[in-house]
Design a protein around this motif. Structure first.
Motif, PDB file in Angstrom:
ATOM      1  N   ARG A   1      -7.959 -12.716   1.350  1.00 18.46           N
ATOM      2  CA  ARG A   1      -9.260 -12.300   0.816  1.00 18.46           C
ATOM      3  C   ARG A   1      -9.293 -10.800   0.562  1.00 18.46           C
ATOM      4  NH1 ARG A   1     -11.011 -16.281   4.277  1.00 18.46           N
ATOM      5  NH2 ARG A   1     -11.317 -14.826   5.992  1.00 18.46           N
ATOM      6  N   LEU A   2      -8.731 -10.040   1.490  1.00 17.50           N
ATOM      7  CA  LEU A   2      -8.711  -8.589   1.335  1.00 17.50           C
ATOM      8  C   LEU A   2      -7.924  -8.186   0.088  1.00 17.50           C
ATOM      9  CD1 LEU A   2      -8.736  -6.154   4.182  1.00 17.50           C
ATOM     10  CD2 LEU A   2      -7.189  -5.646   2.334  1.00 17.50           C
ATOM     11  N   PHE A   3      -6.783  -8.811  -0.141  1.00 18.94           N
ATOM     12  CA  PHE A   3      -5.970  -8.530  -1.324  1.00 18.94           C
ATOM     13  C   PHE A   3      -6.775  -8.815  -2.598  1.00 18.94           C
ATOM     14  CE2 PHE A   3      -2.601  -7.865   1.445  1.00 18.94           C
ATOM     15  CZ  PHE A   3      -1.357  -7.778   0.839  1.00 18.94           C
ATOM     16  N   ALA A   4      -7.365  -9.999  -2.676  1.00 18.59           N
ATOM     17  CA  ALA A   4      -8.117 -10.386  -3.868  1.00 18.59           C
ATOM     18  C   ALA A   4      -9.343  -9.500  -4.061  1.00 18.59           C
ATOM     19  CB  ALA A   4      -8.519 -11.857  -3.777  1.00 18.59           C
ATOM     20  N   ASP A   5     -10.075  -9.232  -2.992  1.00 15.00           N
ATOM     21  CA  ASP A   5     -11.283  -8.408  -3.098  1.00 15.00           C
ATOM     22  C   ASP A   5     -10.967  -6.979  -3.532  1.00 15.00           C
ATOM     23  OD1 ASP A   5     -12.733 -10.606  -2.298  1.00 15.00           O
ATOM     24  OD2 ASP A   5     -13.127  -9.861  -0.259  1.00 15.00           O
TER      25      ASP A   5
ATOM     26  N   GLY B   1       3.636  -6.016  -6.312  1.00 20.17           N
ATOM     27  CA  GLY B   1       2.766  -5.630  -5.204  1.00 20.17           C
ATOM     28  C   GLY B   1       3.146  -6.333  -3.913  1.00 20.17           C
ATOM     29  N   GLY B   2       3.456  -7.620  -4.004  1.00 21.59           N
ATOM     30  CA  GLY B   2       3.868  -8.374  -2.823  1.00 21.59           C
ATOM     31  C   GLY B   2       5.169  -7.859  -2.236  1.00 21.59           C
ATOM     32  N   LEU B   3       6.126  -7.556  -3.099  1.00 25.66           N
ATOM     33  CA  LEU B   3       7.405  -7.017  -2.633  1.00 25.66           C
ATOM     34  C   LEU B   3       7.218  -5.623  -2.028  1.00 25.66           C
ATOM     35  CD1 LEU B   3      10.435  -7.379  -2.333  1.00 25.66           C
ATOM     36  CD2 LEU B   3      10.698  -6.609  -4.710  1.00 25.66           C
ATOM     37  N   ALA B   4       6.387  -4.810  -2.664  1.00 24.78           N
ATOM     38  CA  ALA B   4       6.108  -3.475  -2.114  1.00 24.78           C
ATOM     39  C   ALA B   4       5.427  -3.597  -0.756  1.00 24.78           C
ATOM     40  CB  ALA B   4       5.242  -2.675  -3.084  1.00 24.78           C
ATOM     41  N   PHE B   5       4.500  -4.548  -0.626  1.00 18.42           N
ATOM     42  CA  PHE B   5       3.825  -4.770   0.649  1.00 18.42           C
ATOM     43  C   PHE B   5       4.826  -5.163   1.728  1.00 18.42           C
ATOM     44  CE2 PHE B   5       2.061  -7.943   3.582  1.00 18.42           C
ATOM     45  CZ  PHE B   5       1.175  -7.135   4.277  1.00 18.42           C
ATOM     46  N   ARG B   6       5.686  -6.126   1.419  1.00 15.95           N
ATOM     47  CA  ARG B   6       6.686  -6.584   2.398  1.00 15.95           C
ATOM     48  C   ARG B   6       7.604  -5.445   2.822  1.00 15.95           C
ATOM     49  NH1 ARG B   6      11.096 -10.647   0.470  1.00 15.95           N
ATOM     50  NH2 ARG B   6      12.186  -8.712   0.097  1.00 15.95           N
ATOM     51  N   ASN B   7       8.116  -4.713   1.863  1.00 18.23           N
ATOM     52  CA  ASN B   7       9.014  -3.591   2.170  1.00 18.23           C
ATOM     53  C   ASN B   7       8.295  -2.503   2.954  1.00 18.23           C
ATOM     54  OD1 ASN B   7      10.906  -5.009   0.708  1.00 18.23           O
ATOM     55  ND2 ASN B   7      10.886  -3.639  -1.052  1.00 18.23           N
ATOM     56  N   ALA B   8       7.063  -2.220   2.554  1.00 18.92           N
ATOM     57  CA  ALA B   8       6.288  -1.176   3.234  1.00 18.92           C
ATOM     58  C   ALA B   8       5.999  -1.562   4.680  1.00 18.92           C
ATOM     59  CB  ALA B   8       4.984  -0.907   2.486  1.00 18.92           C
TER      60      ALA B   8
ATOM     61  N   VAL C   1      -3.318  -3.044  -8.023  1.00 13.15           N
ATOM     62  CA  VAL C   1      -2.481  -3.387  -6.866  1.00 13.15           C
ATOM     63  C   VAL C   1      -2.493  -2.241  -5.853  1.00 13.15           C
ATOM     64  CG1 VAL C   1      -0.093  -3.800  -6.130  1.00 13.15           C
ATOM     65  CG2 VAL C   1      -1.039  -5.071  -8.066  1.00 13.15           C
ATOM     66  N   VAL C   2      -2.467  -1.013  -6.329  1.00 15.99           N
ATOM     67  CA  VAL C   2      -2.534   0.143  -5.424  1.00 15.99           C
ATOM     68  C   VAL C   2      -3.858   0.124  -4.645  1.00 15.99           C
ATOM     69  CG1 VAL C   2      -2.653   2.674  -5.324  1.00 15.99           C
ATOM     70  CG2 VAL C   2      -0.899   1.558  -6.716  1.00 15.99           C
ATOM     71  N   ALA C   3      -4.918  -0.368  -5.263  1.00 17.24           N
ATOM     72  CA  ALA C   3      -6.204  -0.489  -4.566  1.00 17.24           C
ATOM     73  C   ALA C   3      -6.078  -1.401  -3.343  1.00 17.24           C
ATOM     74  CB  ALA C   3      -7.274  -1.008  -5.521  1.00 17.24           C
ATOM     75  N   VAL C   4      -5.188  -2.386  -3.437  1.00 21.70           N
ATOM     76  CA  VAL C   4      -4.931  -3.268  -2.288  1.00 21.70           C
ATOM     77  C   VAL C   4      -4.371  -2.449  -1.135  1.00 21.70           C
ATOM     78  CG1 VAL C   4      -3.518  -5.185  -1.434  1.00 21.70           C
ATOM     79  CG2 VAL C   4      -4.586  -5.330  -3.690  1.00 21.70           C
TER      80      VAL C   4
ATOM     81  N   ALA D   1      -2.803 -14.706  -4.495  1.00 25.48           N
ATOM     82  CA  ALA D   1      -4.172 -14.162  -4.471  1.00 25.48           C
ATOM     83  C   ALA D   1      -4.305 -12.980  -5.423  1.00 25.48           C
ATOM     84  CB  ALA D   1      -4.549 -13.749  -3.047  1.00 25.48           C
ATOM     85  N   MET D   2      -3.280 -12.118  -5.434  1.00 23.48           N
ATOM     86  CA  MET D   2      -3.318 -10.976  -6.349  1.00 23.48           C
ATOM     87  C   MET D   2      -3.236 -11.434  -7.801  1.00 23.48           C
ATOM     88  SD  MET D   2      -1.221  -7.863  -4.532  1.00 23.48           S
ATOM     89  CE  MET D   2       0.245  -8.764  -4.092  1.00 23.48           C
TER      90      MET D   2
END
Length: 189
Positions: A63-67, A150-157, A82-85, A128-129
């Motif tokens: 929900r946070l990602f989508a919102d 964005g998902g890959l950046a999130f996982r790596n981050a 995506v950066v807003a996520v 969701a994104m």
């Protein structure tokens, strides 16, 4: 038992992680988690469907990602949305969650079922994104590509962030990872 004390969910998460680290994920039962937290087994099931969900949560992140994408400025590009996520995630991934995150990563790495569940969770976040980007009018393949990046950046981050000193901000680390991925895509030609 102190089942009426506040913060039952957090107490259950803390107790579960302690037991997963001490005894192993497979060797830990829901009853042991509840007992360690000073709660009942039925209280555990009011907060989690099973012990895996202690590590993966409900759909709050989804929900946070989508919102965050929905709430990004109208003029934002798909990547800027995506950066807003990442900016929205900063409070969720504060310094107090770093030790828990590091332990979580170790527990997941030690169990093939949990590694598979982690991949499903990451796929649901990208989904969701993608949906939120499509709702903003971003067509495919741009919506799905931005979401996958964005998902890959999130996982790596996340993997990098749990290993960093406490003063490192998750959003900054995630932006760095996204920038590195964009550079790699450019280098691909």
């Amino acid at each position: 038992m102190g089942r009426w004390k506040p913060n039952a969910r957090e107490r259950l998460e803390r107790a579960a992680m302690e037991l997963f680290v001490q005894r192993g994920y497979e060797s830990t039962t829901v009853a042991e988690i509840a007992e360690r937290a000073g709660l009942t087994k039925s209280t555990f099931f009011r907060h989690f469907s099973d012990k895996r969900e202690v590590l993966f949560g409900r759909d709050e992140l989804r929900r946070l990602f989508a919102d965050a994408i929905t709430g990004a400025p109208a003029a934002a590009s798909p990547i800027e949305a995506v950066v807003a996520v990442f900016d929205a995630l900063a409070p969720t991934f504060g310094p107090e969650r770093r030790a828990w995150g590091k332990q979580r990563q170790a527990v997941i790495a030690g169990n093939s079922e949990l590694r598979e569940r982690e991949l499903l969770k990451l796929a649901s976040l990208a989904e969701a994104m993608t949906g939120a980007l499509r709702d903003r009018g971003v067509p495919d393949p741009a919506a799905s590509l931005a979401a996958e990046l964005g998902g890959l950046a999130f996982r790596n981050a996340y993997a990098r962030w749990v290993e960093l000193p406490a003063d490192e901000d998750f959003a900054v680390v995630a932006r760095e990872e996204l920038d590195a991925l964009k550079s790699a895509m450019t280098a691909l030609g």
